[in-house]
Motif scaffolding. Structure first.
Motif, PDB file in Angstrom:
ATOM      1  N   THR A  16       0.852  -1.182   0.000  1.00 38.50           N
ATOM      2  CA  THR A  16       0.000   0.000   0.000  1.00 38.50           C
ATOM      3  C   THR A  16       0.894   1.240   0.000  1.00 38.50           C
ATOM      4  N   GLY A  21      -5.566   4.528   0.278  1.00 42.33           N
ATOM      5  CA  GLY A  21      -5.908   3.333  -0.478  1.00 42.33           C
ATOM      6  C   GLY A  21      -5.130   3.133  -1.761  1.00 42.33           C
ATOM      7  N   ASP A  68     -13.750   2.448  -5.179  1.00 43.80           N
ATOM      8  CA  ASP A  68     -14.311   1.859  -3.954  1.00 43.80           C
ATOM      9  C   ASP A  68     -13.265   1.352  -2.967  1.00 43.80           C
ATOM     10  N   ILE A  69     -11.996   1.564  -3.230  1.00 46.75           N
ATOM     11  CA  ILE A  69     -10.934   1.263  -2.254  1.00 46.75           C
ATOM     12  C   ILE A  69     -10.469   2.614  -1.737  1.00 46.75           C
ATOM     13  N   GLU A  70     -10.876   2.949  -0.501  1.00 48.93           N
ATOM     14  CA  GLU A  70     -10.716   4.317  -0.023  1.00 48.93           C
ATOM     15  C   GLU A  70      -9.761   4.492   1.144  1.00 48.93           C
ATOM     16  N   ASP A  71      -9.223   3.385   1.677  1.00 49.36           N
ATOM     17  CA  ASP A  71      -8.272   3.546   2.774  1.00 49.36           C
ATOM     18  C   ASP A  71      -7.247   2.409   2.769  1.00 49.36           C
ATOM     19  N   GLU A  72      -6.270   2.563   3.615  1.00 50.24           N
ATOM     20  CA  GLU A  72      -5.165   1.600   3.677  1.00 50.24           C
ATOM     21  C   GLU A  72      -5.632   0.208   4.079  1.00 50.24           C
ATOM     22  N   THR A  73      -6.620   0.118   4.952  1.00 50.41           N
ATOM     23  CA  THR A  73      -7.132  -1.175   5.398  1.00 50.41           C
ATOM     24  C   THR A  73      -7.734  -1.960   4.231  1.00 50.41           C
ATOM     25  N   GLU A  74      -8.565  -1.297   3.429  1.00 49.70           N
ATOM     26  CA  GLU A  74      -9.164  -1.965   2.275  1.00 49.70           C
ATOM     27  C   GLU A  74      -8.110  -2.341   1.249  1.00 49.70           C
ATOM     28  N   ALA A  75      -7.149  -1.445   1.027  1.00 56.78           N
ATOM     29  CA  ALA A  75      -6.091  -1.697   0.046  1.00 56.78           C
ATOM     30  C   ALA A  75      -5.198  -2.864   0.468  1.00 56.78           C
ATOM     31  N   SER A  76      -4.927  -2.977   1.759  1.00 59.37           N
ATOM     32  CA  SER A  76      -4.033  -4.037   2.237  1.00 59.37           C
ATOM     33  C   SER A  76      -4.639  -5.436   2.024  1.00 59.37           C
ATOM     34  N   LYS A  77      -5.949  -5.541   1.903  1.00 60.70           N
ATOM     35  CA  LYS A  77      -6.601  -6.819   1.640  1.00 60.70           C
ATOM     36  C   LYS A  77      -6.329  -7.316   0.207  1.00 60.70           C
TER      37      LYS A  77
END
Length: 79
Positions: A16, A21, A68-77
């Motif tokens: 990330t 994101g 729809d990927i707006e933060d680091e948490t979602e991106a890290s998935k």
């Protein structure tokens, strides 16, 4: 349904970037500037993600933002 034989490898998500994101990706620079979406293997299922922004850092690296990927948490998935 998306089949693996219909796809070609244009790069790899490395990590990330920042908290908004973005994804730091190793890329094939000849194809990335025309990409509208990327397909990721999510537990054996190919899932398309639409690209909202591409910032090319070098010939081999880009920062990519997906819809729809707006933060680091979602991106890290997605790594």
């Amino acid at each position: 349904m998306i089949l693996e034989k219909e796809l070609f490898k244009a790069g790899k998500i490395n990590k990330t970037h920042g908290v908004s994101g973005e994804l730091n990706c190793a890329i094939d620079a000849d194809t990335i500037d025309r990409a509208e979406y990327m397909v990721l293997d999510m537990d054996g299922i190919f899932v398309p993600f639409f690209i909202s922004n591409i910032r090319v850092k070098s010939q081999n690296e880009a920062l990519i933002t997906l819809e729809d990927i707006e933060d680091e948490t979602e991106a890290s998935k997605l790594i």
